[in-house]
Motif scaffolding. Structure first.
Motif, short mmCIF file in Angstrom:
data_model
loop_
_atom_site.label_atom_id
_atom_site.label_comp_id
_atom_site.label_asym_id
_atom_site.label_seq_id
_atom_site.Cartn_x
_atom_site.Cartn_y
_atom_site.Cartn_z
N LEU A 164 23.42 46.45 49.06
CA LEU A 164 21.96 46.46 48.96
C LEU A 164 21.51 45.65 47.75
N SER A 165 20.47 44.85 47.92
CA SER A 165 19.97 44.02 46.82
C SER A 165 18.45 44.12 46.75
N ALA A 166 17.90 43.63 45.65
CA ALA A 166 16.45 43.67 45.45
C ALA A 166 15.77 42.55 46.23
N LEU A 167 14.75 42.91 47.00
CA LEU A 167 13.92 41.90 47.66
C LEU A 167 12.80 41.46 46.74
N ASP A 168 12.33 42.38 45.91
CA ASP A 168 11.21 42.09 45.02
C ASP A 168 11.13 43.19 43.97
N ILE A 169 10.38 42.93 42.91
CA ILE A 169 10.10 43.92 41.89
C ILE A 169 8.59 43.95 41.69
N LEU A 170 8.01 45.14 41.64
CA LEU A 170 6.57 45.22 41.48
C LEU A 170 6.13 44.71 40.11
N GLN A 171 4.96 44.12 40.10
CA GLN A 171 4.43 43.53 38.87
C GLN A 171 4.29 44.60 37.80
N PRO A 172 4.87 44.39 36.62
CA PRO A 172 4.76 45.39 35.56
C PRO A 172 3.40 45.31 34.87
N PRO A 173 2.91 46.41 34.31
CA PRO A 173 1.67 46.35 33.53
C PRO A 173 1.93 45.68 32.18
N GLN A 174 0.91 45.63 31.34
CA GLN A 174 1.12 45.11 30.00
C GLN A 174 2.20 45.95 29.31
N ILE A 175 2.92 45.33 28.40
CA ILE A 175 4.12 45.97 27.86
C ILE A 175 3.83 47.30 27.18
N ASP A 176 2.64 47.47 26.60
CA ASP A 176 2.32 48.74 25.94
C ASP A 176 2.22 49.89 26.94
N CYS A 177 1.89 49.59 28.20
CA CYS A 177 1.76 50.61 29.25
C CYS A 177 2.96 50.64 30.19
N PHE A 178 3.97 49.89 29.86
CA PHE A 178 5.13 49.72 30.74
C PHE A 178 6.10 50.88 30.55
#
Length: 401
Positions: free
Chosen positions: A89-103
């Protein structure tokens, strides 16, 4: 966005025009239904709003609690992006992360599979010899790829082997995976592998182990496929070890050279046990001489004498599984009007080793957060419209719990 009228629970982006200089807005997606829970996350079925395809969404929570958790999650994330193999199994995509302070959390999209091997084994569905051969062939094919990249899975079990109705199989869940340690003086954690599938060297407190622990796990699964029951089902690690020696007999001292003193003493103070491997023929009608021969090569107490995943693929028991897989299931071979065109390498290794040098630069949680945030952002560059979760959806409230 508008609701999905098909009841899938997703949101479909409406056509819009953006100036070429603008970054496209991320497409929102909503969780549909839970399909699995693990030690390090939860997996839901979702609909990709960009193309309507059903995919799996894995949430990795509590990533930045401590440095160990940070390294583990980053390792798994990089592995999922590294893998390029039909049985892994592999990654198809990664969801967009928020700004780093809220990550704080990571969401990974993978292919959605219909079931797992544990559910198949405990179901009333008949399992023919052909089923077993094609399943075992794919497990070992994926394992050869992982080991050739220098990766130990460390939690091979039926629940971590995803399957579809066409019998396609993929190894999943790399939360415990790590790069193989070449230095035998370096200690490795003992808290690996679900107990029923744990190799004897791990049960005996060996401080350093190799990819052979994964092969032992596959041997246990092979026996479980044949007998439709767990081969070594014990209440505790000590009892687990006793069940293994009941079958394999008392091991020689040479096989216990790396065991801890307590485990070695436990074995030696008990009565001497002769091997009773003939009981393996009683697992089922499918436990033929060829099957039991391969099984006995996998279930060897001494890891140095245990067959490798690569060599196991050459066993004649798997010839029919290989033929069936490459005749009608794989993507590496294809049909033309004149017949079938087969690939030159039926069990290809990884094209390069998996590198974990990045971990040397992670000395704090904040450094880890920056590295992971940068990795995801760079991974998304030049790809399709990015994805993000719709936090207003009712399902999201359940998902985040």
């Amino acid at each position: 966005v508008t609701p999905d009228l098909n009841g899938g629970g997703a949101a479909i982006p409406q056509p819009h025009s953006n100036p070429a200089s603008e970054v496209p807005s991320p497409a929102e997606m909503e969780p549909d239904r839970p399909i699995g829970y693990g030690a390090f996350g939860v997996v839901w079925s979702v609909t990709d709003p960009r193309d309507g395809r059903k995919v799996a969404l894995k949430k990795m929570p509590n990533v930045f609690q401590n440095l160990v958790s940070c390294k583990r999650v980053f390792r798994e994330l990089r592995m999922l992006c590294f893998f390029k193999h039909d049985n892994v199994l592999s990654a198809l995509d990664i969801l967009q992360p928020p700004q780093i302070d809220c990550f704080e959390e990571i969401y990974v999209i993978t292919e959605l599979m219909q079931s797992d091997l544990h559910k198949v084994i405990v179901s009333p569905q008949p399992l023919t010899t052909d089923h077993i051969k094609v399943f075992l062939y794919q497990i070992l094919r994926g394992l050869k790829y992982l080991h050739s990249a220098g990766i130990l899975h460390r939690d091979i079990k039926p629940g971590n082997l995803l399957v579809n109705s066409n019998c396609l199989l993929k190894i999943c869940d790399f939360g415990l995976a790590r790069v193989e340690e070449p230095d035998p003086s370096r200690h490795m954690t003992q808290e690996v592998v679900t107990q029923y599938y744990r190799a004897p060297e791990v049960l005996m407190g060996c401080q350093h182990y190799t990819s052979s622990i994964d092969v032992w796990s596959v041997g246990c699964i092979f026996a479980e496929l044949l007998g439709r029951r767990i081969l070594f089902q014990a209440q505790s690690p000590i009892q687990q070890l006793d069940l293994i020696t009941d079958l394999l007999g008392t091991p020689p001292l040479s096989a216990m050279a790396s065991a801890c003193e307590g485990a070695r003493a436990h074995i030696l103070r008990g009565p001497h046990k002769p091997p009773s491997l003939s009981v393996l023929y009683m697992l089922s009608d499918g436990a033929t001489h060829e099957a039991v021969h391969l099984l006995c090569r996998m279930l060897v107490f001494d890891p140095a004498k245990r067959i490798s995943g690569s060599d196991a693929l050459s066993h004649p028991y798997l010839d029919e599984g290989r033929l069936r897989y490459h005749t009608c299931m794989c993507k590496c071979c294809y049909s033309v009007p004149s017949g079938r065109v087969y690939t030159r390498d039926f069990e290809p290794p990884a094209d390069r080793p998996f590198s974990h040098n990045y971990e040397q630069s992670m000395h704090s949680v904040w450094q880890g957060k920056e590295l992971i945030h940068r990795f995801i952002t760079e991974h998304q560059q030049g790809k399709r419209v990015p994805l993000c979760i719709n936090p207003q959806s009712a399902a999201f409230k359940t998902f985040i719990r």
